[in-house]
Design a protein around this motif. Structure first.
Motif, short mmCIF file in Angstrom:
data_model
loop_
_atom_site.label_atom_id
_atom_site.label_comp_id
_atom_site.label_asym_id
_atom_site.label_seq_id
_atom_site.Cartn_x
_atom_site.Cartn_y
_atom_site.Cartn_z
N LYS A 149 40.44 1.85 10.81
CA LYS A 149 39.56 3.13 11.98
C LYS A 149 40.32 4.04 13.02
CE LYS A 149 39.93 -0.93 13.38
NZ LYS A 149 39.98 -2.22 13.22
N GLY A 186 34.29 -8.02 16.77
CA GLY A 186 34.00 -9.64 16.51
C GLY A 186 34.59 -10.62 17.44
N THR A 187 35.34 -9.96 18.28
CA THR A 187 36.63 -10.89 19.44
C THR A 187 35.76 -10.21 20.04
OG1 THR A 187 38.23 -10.33 18.10
CG2 THR A 187 38.34 -10.65 20.66
N ASP A 235 40.98 -5.10 21.20
CA ASP A 235 39.59 -5.42 21.16
C ASP A 235 38.67 -6.20 22.66
OD1 ASP A 235 39.65 -6.05 18.28
OD2 ASP A 235 40.87 -7.73 18.97
N LYS A 253 35.16 2.81 15.63
CA LYS A 253 34.11 2.61 15.13
C LYS A 253 32.99 3.34 15.18
CE LYS A 253 35.67 -2.18 13.95
NZ LYS A 253 35.88 -3.41 14.33
N1 HSE Z 1 39.10 -6.66 15.51
C1 HSE Z 1 38.09 -6.59 15.05
C2 HSE Z 1 37.53 -7.26 15.65
C3 HSE Z 1 38.33 -6.67 13.95
O1 HSE Z 1 37.27 -8.30 16.61
O2 HSE Z 1 36.14 -7.15 14.91
C4 HSE Z 1 39.35 -5.72 12.66
O3 HSE Z 1 38.53 -4.29 12.71
#
Ligand code: HSE
Ligand code: NAP
Length: 427
Positions: free
Chosen positions: A105, A160-161, A196, A205
């Motif tokens: 990304k 997601g984290t 993150d 993104k």
């Molecule tokens: N580190 C990213 C997340 C996943 O926590 O969503 C990779 O894109």
């Protein structure tokens, strides 16, 4: 049937996931799609590292030239991460007439246009579904299913984290640092979690999504970015009393002829569809002028979900081998509207202060908001009779710069002991 020789650049989480999918689903892919996928070479840093997957050792190499100079390899999938040497390698593959599929990304957000130009000039493809929201197919949906629409807004939980950390903080009343170290121990968060928790990952993104959706070059440097490190359980608790849930949102909005793009912790009403997205799940909420609201939901990371996007892109690249489709992103000429980037974005705001409990304090603070045209929607004062009490405001829609000026004056007021937090509210 045709056999396509593929090479991987990288063999970590994503690479292993893509390899397992080709190994386990290869026969079905051959039957349904008419193509046999063969992983011929894999570039890694250390060929002797122990790997939790069975494979022929001779397939591994630490020499990129073995891939770049092999004319039989027609598709290269990159999941090394970072800008260099990934960019250099990708350019080299494209110039050697190899189509590239990537999960990177940061590279696409910063150099997508340049790479797409090299791909186009060499008659090969560049595909990057895996770069945004892992297994959630948002790039294809934007590029192939919603072209009839003018997209007005994107709101995404695309990291997601941070969603995992905020979910745990909200549901278990635990502190940020406590949940972060648990997430690191469980392998949900990276040993260096900066990308993150400080919002860089989500920024790359949303840069890609907004560029695609608005056909407008969005520079990562123009995106407002704030991570989740300052969020406390007190903020979450007061937000809950007001009917809000907290999420790290990546937001891109078109207003008249302007575009605003931002990443920050955000309060949303508990009945908003994005409030139902918990733990490490991702979701992207889109508004199209014809289709209305759409929400895509699923796993935004992990070996198999991200591998799913990679292998699907490889199959698409195979089908489009004689005429690759180049998604019209970063393409101001491709837009009928002449959009300007707006860095003075607007939102409602939640403001939490600690103030001295005495008559007239509320009126003084309201005065500072009024001075900069910020209108107050609601106020809550807690714990009467103590020396220091929490005072919470929710504003109507206000410009971020006006908020900053009002808060700067409020912070200097002697009856205000602390400006605890300011969190945008979206509905
Ligand atoms: N580190 C990213 C997340 C996943 O926590 O969503 C990779 O894109
Ligand atoms: P990872 O587990 O750290 O794997 C990176 C791989 O690249 C390793 O195999 C490493 O080799 C290899 N590598 C790194 N630098 C190299 C170099 N200079 N030369 C040769 N090989 C090199 O990373 P990942 O989690 O798979 O992520 C890869 C990419 O996918 C990143 O761009 C990431 O943002 C993106 N992504 C990841 C996820 C996810 O769920 N993890 C989801 C979506 C997108 P060694 O094995 O020898 O160390």
């Amino acid at each position: 049937m045709e056999e396509v020789k593929i090479s991987f650049l990288g063999f970590g989480n994503v690479g292993t996931g893509a390899y397992k999918i080709i190994r386990d689903n290869g026969k079905d892919i051959l039957l349904s799609e008419g193509v046999g996928l063969k992983v011929a070479k894999i570039l890694v840093r250390d060929i002797n590292k122990k790997r939790d997957i069975e494979l022929e050792h001779s397939i591994l190499t630490d020499k990129f030239e073995e891939i770049a100079n092999d004319p039989e390899i027609s598709i290269v999938a990159e999941f090394m991460g970072g800008v260099e040497p990934a960019k250099d390698y990708i350019v080299s593959c494209l110039m050697n007439k190899k189509t590239v599929v990537t999960a990177n990304k940061e590279l696409i957000a910063k150099h997508g246009l340049e790479l797409q130009t090299v791909a186009r000039e060499n008659g090969v493809g560049l595909y990057y579904e895996a770069s945004v929201a892992g297994g959630v197919p948002v790039i294809k949906i934007l590029a192939e299913s919603l072209q009839a629409n003018k997209i007005g807004e994107i709101m995404g939980i695309i990291n997601g984290t941070t969603n995992y950390i905020l979910t745990k903080m909200s549901e278990e009343g635990r502190d940020f640092s406590d949940v972060l170290s648990e997430a690191q121990k469980l392998g949900f968060a990276e040993p260096d979690p900066t990308a993150d928790i400080e919002g860089f990952d989500a920024m790359y993104k949303i840069c890609i999504l907004s560029s695609m959706a608005f056909h407008k070059r969005v520079d990562v440097n123009n995106i407002y970015r704030e991570g989740i490190t300052k969020i406390t359980t007190e903020d979450i608790e007061y937000g809950r009393e007001l009917g809000f849930a907290i999420r790290l949102l990546a937001i891109a909005k078109k207003r008249n002829n302007t575009v605003e793009v931002r990443v920050h912790p955000t309060f949303i009403p508990v009945d908003h569809p994005l409030a139902a997205v918990r733990h490490s799940f991702n979701a992207v909420f889109l508004k199209g002028d014809a289709v209305g609201n759409i929400m895509l939901y699923g796993k935004g990371a992990g070996d198999l979900p991200t591998g799913s996007a990679i292998v699907s892109d490889i199959i698409t690249a195979y089908h489009q081998r004689s005429k690759h489709r180049y998604i019209s992103f970063y393409n101001d000429e491709g837009s009928a509207e002449k959009l300007k980037f707006n860095d003075d974005w607007e939102s409602e705001f939640f403001v939490r202060l600690t103030v001295k409990d005495k008559p007239g304090v509320l009126a003084k603070i309201a005065g500072y908001f009024g001075k900069y045209g910020v209108s107050i929607a609601s106020v809550i004062q807690k714990d009467r009779g103590k020396d220091a009490v929490p005072l919470i405001f929710v504003t109507h829609l206000a410009k971020e710069l006006s908020m900053k000026k009002a808060i700067s004056d409020i912070a200097k007021e002697e009856d205000v002991l602390m400006v605890e937090n300011i969190i945008p509210v979206e509905r």
